[in-house]
Motif scaffolding. Structure first.
Motif, mmCIF file in Angstrom:
data_model
loop_
_atom_site.group_PDB
_atom_site.id
_atom_site.type_symbol
_atom_site.label_atom_id
_atom_site.label_comp_id
_atom_site.label_asym_id
_atom_site.label_seq_id
_atom_site.Cartn_x
_atom_site.Cartn_y
_atom_site.Cartn_z
ATOM 1 N N ALA A 1 1.162 -1.405 0.286
ATOM 2 C CA ALA A 1 -0.014 -0.189 0.181
ATOM 3 C C ALA A 1 0.649 0.933 0.175
ATOM 4 C CB ALA A 1 -0.965 0.081 1.168
ATOM 5 N N TYR A 2 0.411 2.442 -0.158
ATOM 6 C CA TYR A 2 1.540 3.489 -1.368
ATOM 7 C C TYR A 2 0.598 4.933 -1.148
ATOM 8 C CZ TYR A 2 0.344 3.289 -5.397
ATOM 9 O OH TYR A 2 -0.074 3.196 -6.624
ATOM 10 N N PRO A 3 0.825 5.870 -0.110
ATOM 11 C CA PRO A 3 0.796 7.084 -0.322
ATOM 12 C C PRO A 3 0.436 7.409 -2.230
ATOM 13 C CG PRO A 3 2.365 7.946 0.467
ATOM 14 C CD PRO A 3 2.135 6.053 0.451
ATOM 15 N N ILE A 4 -1.161 8.635 -2.408
ATOM 16 C CA ILE A 4 -0.558 8.904 -3.703
ATOM 17 C C ILE A 4 -0.184 9.751 -3.409
ATOM 18 C CG2 ILE A 4 -2.759 8.521 -3.815
ATOM 19 C CD1 ILE A 4 -4.227 10.638 -3.749
ATOM 20 N N PRO A 5 0.767 10.942 -4.068
ATOM 21 C CA PRO A 5 2.075 11.722 -3.755
ATOM 22 C C PRO A 5 0.748 13.275 -2.891
ATOM 23 C CG PRO A 5 1.968 11.587 -6.392
ATOM 24 C CD PRO A 5 0.677 10.871 -5.454
ATOM 25 N N THR A 6 1.389 13.695 -1.608
ATOM 26 C CA THR A 6 0.574 14.463 -1.345
ATOM 27 C C THR A 6 1.107 15.719 -0.840
ATOM 28 O OG1 THR A 6 1.974 13.828 1.157
ATOM 29 C CG2 THR A 6 -0.640 12.858 0.221
ATOM 30 N N ASP A 7 2.662 16.365 -1.871
ATOM 31 C CA ASP A 7 3.045 17.752 -1.766
ATOM 32 C C ASP A 7 2.804 18.270 -2.473
ATOM 33 O OD1 ASP A 7 4.017 15.989 -4.103
ATOM 34 O OD2 ASP A 7 6.015 16.319 -3.649
ATOM 35 N N GLY A 8 1.486 17.692 -2.747
ATOM 36 C CA GLY A 8 0.336 19.014 -3.983
ATOM 37 C C GLY A 8 0.161 19.395 -3.717
ATOM 38 N N PRO A 9 -0.989 20.268 -4.462
ATOM 39 C CA PRO A 9 -2.437 20.826 -4.761
ATOM 40 C C PRO A 9 -3.712 19.849 -4.151
ATOM 41 C CG PRO A 9 -1.719 22.158 -7.048
ATOM 42 C CD PRO A 9 -0.675 20.955 -5.626
ATOM 43 N N VAL A 10 -3.234 18.195 -4.355
ATOM 44 C CA VAL A 10 -4.291 17.251 -4.011
ATOM 45 C C VAL A 10 -4.007 17.271 -2.801
ATOM 46 C CG1 VAL A 10 -5.042 14.983 -4.923
ATOM 47 C CG2 VAL A 10 -4.530 16.516 -6.707
ATOM 48 N N GLY A 11 -2.816 16.603 -2.395
ATOM 49 C CA GLY A 11 -2.416 16.418 -0.552
ATOM 50 C C GLY A 11 -3.160 17.514 -0.646
ATOM 51 N N ALA A 12 -2.937 18.847 -0.352
ATOM 52 C CA ALA A 12 -3.658 19.933 0.929
ATOM 53 C C ALA A 12 -4.961 19.903 0.307
ATOM 54 C CB ALA A 12 -3.838 20.732 -0.411
ATOM 55 N N LEU A 13 -5.202 19.252 -0.293
ATOM 56 C CA LEU A 13 -7.458 18.970 -0.972
ATOM 57 C C LEU A 13 -7.720 17.785 0.486
ATOM 58 C CD1 LEU A 13 -10.239 19.272 -1.745
ATOM 59 C CD2 LEU A 13 -9.777 17.813 -3.566
ATOM 60 N N LEU A 14 -7.157 16.486 0.236
ATOM 61 C CA LEU A 14 -6.728 15.379 1.454
ATOM 62 C C LEU A 14 -6.852 16.209 2.709
ATOM 63 C CD1 LEU A 14 -5.251 12.545 -0.919
ATOM 64 C CD2 LEU A 14 -7.756 12.961 -0.611
ATOM 65 N N ARG A 15 -5.632 16.746 3.101
ATOM 66 C CA ARG A 15 -6.120 17.399 4.268
ATOM 67 C C ARG A 15 -7.390 18.014 4.818
ATOM 68 N NH1 ARG A 15 -0.534 17.058 2.503
ATOM 69 N NH2 ARG A 15 0.013 18.974 1.350
ATOM 70 N N ALA A 16 -7.459 18.914 4.130
ATOM 71 C CA ALA A 16 -8.872 19.549 4.036
ATOM 72 C C ALA A 16 -9.886 18.584 4.405
ATOM 73 C CB ALA A 16 -8.463 20.853 3.599
ATOM 74 N N THR A 17 -10.384 17.710 3.947
ATOM 75 C CA THR A 17 -11.646 17.137 4.024
ATOM 76 C C THR A 17 -11.247 16.133 4.724
ATOM 77 O OG1 THR A 17 -10.405 15.910 2.076
ATOM 78 C CG2 THR A 17 -11.912 17.586 1.602
ATOM 79 N N GLY A 18 -9.854 15.737 5.469
ATOM 80 C CA GLY A 18 -9.985 15.220 6.305
ATOM 81 C C GLY A 18 -9.432 13.612 5.893
ATOM 82 N N ARG A 19 -9.118 13.107 4.373
ATOM 83 C CA ARG A 19 -9.357 11.697 4.305
ATOM 84 C C ARG A 19 -7.935 11.506 4.329
ATOM 85 N NH1 ARG A 19 -12.211 12.375 -2.257
ATOM 86 N NH2 ARG A 19 -10.899 10.083 -1.927
ATOM 87 N N HIS A 20 -7.928 10.640 4.014
ATOM 88 C CA HIS A 20 -5.975 9.914 4.054
ATOM 89 C C HIS A 20 -5.692 9.560 2.800
ATOM 90 C CE1 HIS A 20 -7.439 5.962 2.699
ATOM 91 N NE2 HIS A 20 -7.723 5.436 3.231
ATOM 92 N N PRO A 21 -4.352 9.787 1.991
ATOM 93 C CA PRO A 21 -4.116 9.516 0.947
ATOM 94 C C PRO A 21 -3.769 8.149 0.568
ATOM 95 C CG PRO A 21 -2.009 9.841 2.948
ATOM 96 C CD PRO A 21 -3.424 10.018 2.666
#
Lengths: 283, 283
Positions: B187-207
């Protein structure tokens, strides 16, 4: 899993969003995006083209170019965002910000000429900033920007136009009056060398905007208004590429050789004169 | 002008589109985008943030990173595009392409090891490519790609992984069989260092994405399928960040120390073995 179940799973994934407004926006966006895909039966190939288009749109943006605002403009979204909040009150109607309000307008004295290169037909713009009940608003601030007589903004022609050409930040006088000199704006095409231009060509749409001057007017205790004035009688008033024309914003730019008026504004005759008031709603 | 009139003006502006399908897509897109703005009462400030987000998403894209596909993935749009065209026929179910199918997979012989750095738990993947009626499809082509045991694709770690690590283009043998060696994906996280990562953090979703191997299987006279297999028993099968799990795609990666099987595939014991068939629908 049905496609509707998939939509519900995505909506449910936003349940932990701490900002309730963000959650509301993402729920609605997800449902509409998914409905669009279902309704059109969007294919993988079409989706790939859309991804490529959006990527190119993002990559066309620079410090002096905002291709996503342009895309929003030609899809009528910018105008809609302005319009859904308008209360049809007594104030001056609003219209789109457009993609060229990206540098700070230089502070200028009332009466200054914003046509720094003196290239166009001389023109005086004057009027008052008023509250909804007609009370003048001394000290109201007017942010003004326009293209030159060839239809380009300063940021589009850094080698030809000095920075701040066509721009000015004015403060109304003690009676709420403003006046400045400029050239008569002309109709111009929005930039067509990027993805948005390709979209217009593919859809047989022309890229022209009718001649206009942008304003943001603000005053203490009042709701600011982002608007344009359009030159009456000009081309494309019925088919603005960005859907921004409202009838109340079309103004006469009257040709005049009145020497008294010319003396008042310090211009030579003949000149064109646009006179109108900007009316702000109290908060 | 009412907001509905504005929507109709925009739709009408596409009347001259020469490609009828493009016109259909733009009409539907315009109506849904406008409905979204009306329904949510999107404010100018929210619109500006959205423009900024989309711009940053485009600008995060490079030759080896596709942030718009990632955005489409986390909004469930990619999965939906795959799903709306699925006819629920007898073929292997499809799932998302994902953002990492961006380099050509190197042509490899059957049996080759695609884990070039030998970093993970050894694994054999084998099976057959079949037509819907069970007929083997000799010469079927399998494009395979996966992350390494640490959860990164080759293109994400150009300094650590050789190009083509985790990738292979295989041709099934005369009986439609395929087999290759690799490591068990994790298992791995999708890249979270861009805008999509910021969206996931803002919505409390894991990557996180559950462990999987990507496939595109194609054969003459058949509809290609883009799919994954997922490792049974792994984490995040119920909450894939990109909504791509289908039950039929979850496969056992059985631990085995069978010396005969090991000899057949040329691996040492113990190893893990995933065995499944890919079934394509005739055109």
């Amino acid at each position: 899993m049905s496609t509707q179940d998939l939509t519900e799973s995505v909506v449910a994934s936003f349940a932990g969003t701490s900002d309730p407004r963000l959650r509301e926006l993402l729920d609605s966006l997800t449902r509409h995006l998914h409905d669009f895909v279902r309704e059109t039966g969007l294919t993988g190939e079409e989706w790939e083209r859309a991804v490529g288009f959006l990527t190119a749109t993002g990559q066309a943006c620079t410090d002096t170019r905002q291709e996503f605002i342009l895309l929003s403009d030609v899809l009528g979204v910018s105008m809609l965002v302005e319009t859904v909040h308008e209360d049809a009150g007594p104030g001056t109607e609003s219209t789109v910000l457009g993609p060229f309000h990206m540098t700070e307008s230089p502070v200028r004295e009332l009466g200054a000429d914003i046509d720094l290169t003196g290239s166009g037909e001389p023109c005086v713009v004057s009027g008052r900033v008023l509250s909804a009940d007609g009370t003048p608003l001394p000290g109201a601030v007017l942010d003004v920007w326009q293209a030159n007589a060839e239809g380009f903004y300063d940021v589009q022609q850094p080698d030809v136009q000095p920075p701040g050409n066509g721009r000015g930040l004015f403060t109304a006088d003690g009676e709420g009056r403003f006046w400045f000199r400029t050239c008569v704006p002309s109709a111009y095409p929005i930039p067509t060398d990027g993805p948005v231009g390709a979209l217009l060509r593919a859809t047989g749409r022309h890229p022209y905007r009718p001649a206009h001057i942008h304003f943001i007017a603000s005053a203490e205790g009042h709701v600011p208004v982002t608007t344009h004035i359009f030159v009456a009688g000009g081309d494309y008033l019925d088919s603005d590429a960005v859907f921004a024309v409202k009838e109340s914003l079309v103004q006469d730019f009257t040709a005049t050789d009145d020497p008294v008026l010319a003396g008042e504004f310090g211009v030579a005759t003949p000149f064109r004169h646009a006179r109108f008031d900007l009316v702000l709603a109290p908060r």
